[in-house]
Motif scaffolding. Sequence first.
Motif, PDB file in Angstrom:
ATOM      1  N   GLU A  48      82.193  69.696  29.177  1.00  0.00           N
ATOM      2  CA  GLU A  48      81.078  69.622  30.131  1.00  0.00           C
ATOM      3  C   GLU A  48      79.764  69.301  29.417  1.00  0.00           C
ATOM      4  OE1 GLU A  48      81.190  73.425  32.060  1.00  0.00           O
ATOM      5  OE2 GLU A  48      83.021  72.941  33.177  1.00  0.00           O
ATOM      6  N   GLU A  49      79.540  69.921  28.268  1.00  0.00           N
ATOM      7  CA  GLU A  49      78.328  69.655  27.493  1.00  0.00           C
ATOM      8  C   GLU A  49      78.317  68.213  26.991  1.00  0.00           C
ATOM      9  OE1 GLU A  49      78.020  72.616  24.442  1.00  0.00           O
ATOM     10  OE2 GLU A  49      77.987  74.249  25.907  1.00  0.00           O
ATOM     11  N   TYR A  50      79.472  67.722  26.547  1.00  0.00           N
ATOM     12  CA  TYR A  50      79.599  66.342  26.076  1.00  0.00           C
ATOM     13  C   TYR A  50      79.275  65.357  27.206  1.00  0.00           C
ATOM     14  CZ  TYR A  50      82.167  62.093  24.806  1.00  0.00           C
ATOM     15  OH  TYR A  50      82.533  60.797  24.566  1.00  0.00           O
ATOM     16  N   VAL A  51      79.800  65.600  28.384  1.00  0.00           N
ATOM     17  CA  VAL A  51      79.519  64.733  29.532  1.00  0.00           C
ATOM     18  C   VAL A  51      78.035  64.804  29.898  1.00  0.00           C
ATOM     19  CG1 VAL A  51      79.984  64.388  31.995  1.00  0.00           C
ATOM     20  CG2 VAL A  51      81.885  64.771  30.407  1.00  0.00           C
ATOM     21  N   PRO A  56      78.434  60.497  24.562  1.00  0.00           N
ATOM     22  CA  PRO A  56      78.128  59.613  23.435  1.00  0.00           C
ATOM     23  C   PRO A  56      79.347  59.335  22.557  1.00  0.00           C
ATOM     24  CG  PRO A  56      77.246  61.816  23.063  1.00  0.00           C
ATOM     25  CD  PRO A  56      77.786  61.797  24.452  1.00  0.00           C
ATOM     26  N   GLU A  57      79.315  58.191  21.901  1.00  0.00           N
ATOM     27  CA  GLU A  57      80.393  57.812  20.988  1.00  0.00           C
ATOM     28  C   GLU A  57      80.286  58.623  19.702  1.00  0.00           C
ATOM     29  OE1 GLU A  57      80.686  53.603  20.412  1.00  0.00           O
ATOM     30  OE2 GLU A  57      80.208  53.215  22.515  1.00  0.00           O
ATOM     31  N   ASN A  60      77.458  58.250  17.158  1.00  0.00           N
ATOM     32  CA  ASN A  60      76.124  58.740  17.474  1.00  0.00           C
ATOM     33  C   ASN A  60      75.858  60.149  16.951  1.00  0.00           C
ATOM     34  OD1 ASN A  60      75.315  56.402  18.889  1.00  0.00           O
ATOM     35  ND2 ASN A  60      76.474  57.092  20.660  1.00  0.00           N
ATOM     36  N   PHE A  61      76.900  60.829  16.486  1.00  0.00           N
ATOM     37  CA  PHE A  61      76.752  62.181  15.957  1.00  0.00           C
ATOM     38  C   PHE A  61      76.620  62.130  14.442  1.00  0.00           C
ATOM     39  CE2 PHE A  61      78.906  62.866  19.981  1.00  0.00           C
ATOM     40  CZ  PHE A  61      78.270  63.994  20.487  1.00  0.00           C
ATOM     41  N   GLY A  62      75.926  63.112  13.901  1.00  0.00           N
ATOM     42  CA  GLY A  62      75.796  63.222  12.458  1.00  0.00           C
ATOM     43  C   GLY A  62      75.849  64.674  12.036  1.00  0.00           C
ATOM     44  N   LEU A  63      75.964  64.884  10.745  1.00  0.00           N
ATOM     45  CA  LEU A  63      76.022  66.221  10.180  1.00  0.00           C
ATOM     46  C   LEU A  63      75.145  66.250   8.943  1.00  0.00           C
ATOM     47  CD1 LEU A  63      77.338  69.069  10.076  1.00  0.00           C
ATOM     48  CD2 LEU A  63      79.097  68.047   8.627  1.00  0.00           C
ATOM     49  N   THR A  64      74.220  67.193   8.918  1.00  0.00           N
ATOM     50  CA  THR A  64      73.386  67.411   7.740  1.00  0.00           C
ATOM     51  C   THR A  64      73.823  68.713   7.102  1.00  0.00           C
ATOM     52  OG1 THR A  64      71.516  66.263   8.756  1.00  0.00           O
ATOM     53  CG2 THR A  64      71.027  67.740   6.917  1.00  0.00           C
ATOM     54  N   VAL A  65      74.133  68.660   5.801  1.00  0.00           N
ATOM     55  CA  VAL A  65      74.581  69.843   5.064  1.00  0.00           C
ATOM     56  C   VAL A  65      73.593  70.103   3.926  1.00  0.00           C
ATOM     57  CG1 VAL A  65      76.453  70.865   3.716  1.00  0.00           C
ATOM     58  CG2 VAL A  65      76.988  69.317   5.606  1.00  0.00           C
ATOM     59  N   THR A  66      73.081  71.327   3.872  1.00  0.00           N
ATOM     60  CA  THR A  66      72.170  71.729   2.803  1.00  0.00           C
ATOM     61  C   THR A  66      72.651  73.070   2.247  1.00  0.00           C
ATOM     62  OG1 THR A  66      70.689  73.000   4.228  1.00  0.00           O
ATOM     63  CG2 THR A  66      70.234  70.635   4.010  1.00  0.00           C
TER      64      THR A  66
END
Length: 91
Positions: A48-51, A56-57, A60-66
């Motif tokens: 539901e949140e994705y819709v 999005p494809e 379009n998502f990313g991940l930042t790791v610190t």
Amino acid sequence: MVHANRDGDTVQVWLQDEDGCAATAVTGEDAYEYGVRNLWQEVERAHEEYVALGSPEARNFGLTVTARGQQVWLHHPERIIEPSPVREPAM
């Protein structure tokens, strides 16, 4: 999470967490959940949140790791996606 195509457009999904809770669902049928955690409800809420985000494809998502942790973002690093609060199972 594991899934498999059965016949034509029919898909079966199996979910299991490390505490032994599990769920399974088949296209067009009811989902079955086992244990205290409602895994299938969590999947439905995530969908539901994705819709709501416009479906999005993946690109379009990313991940930042610190050293302080990790953040999932959509479209650009400033648009962080916060985890949804965990809902307690109904008693």
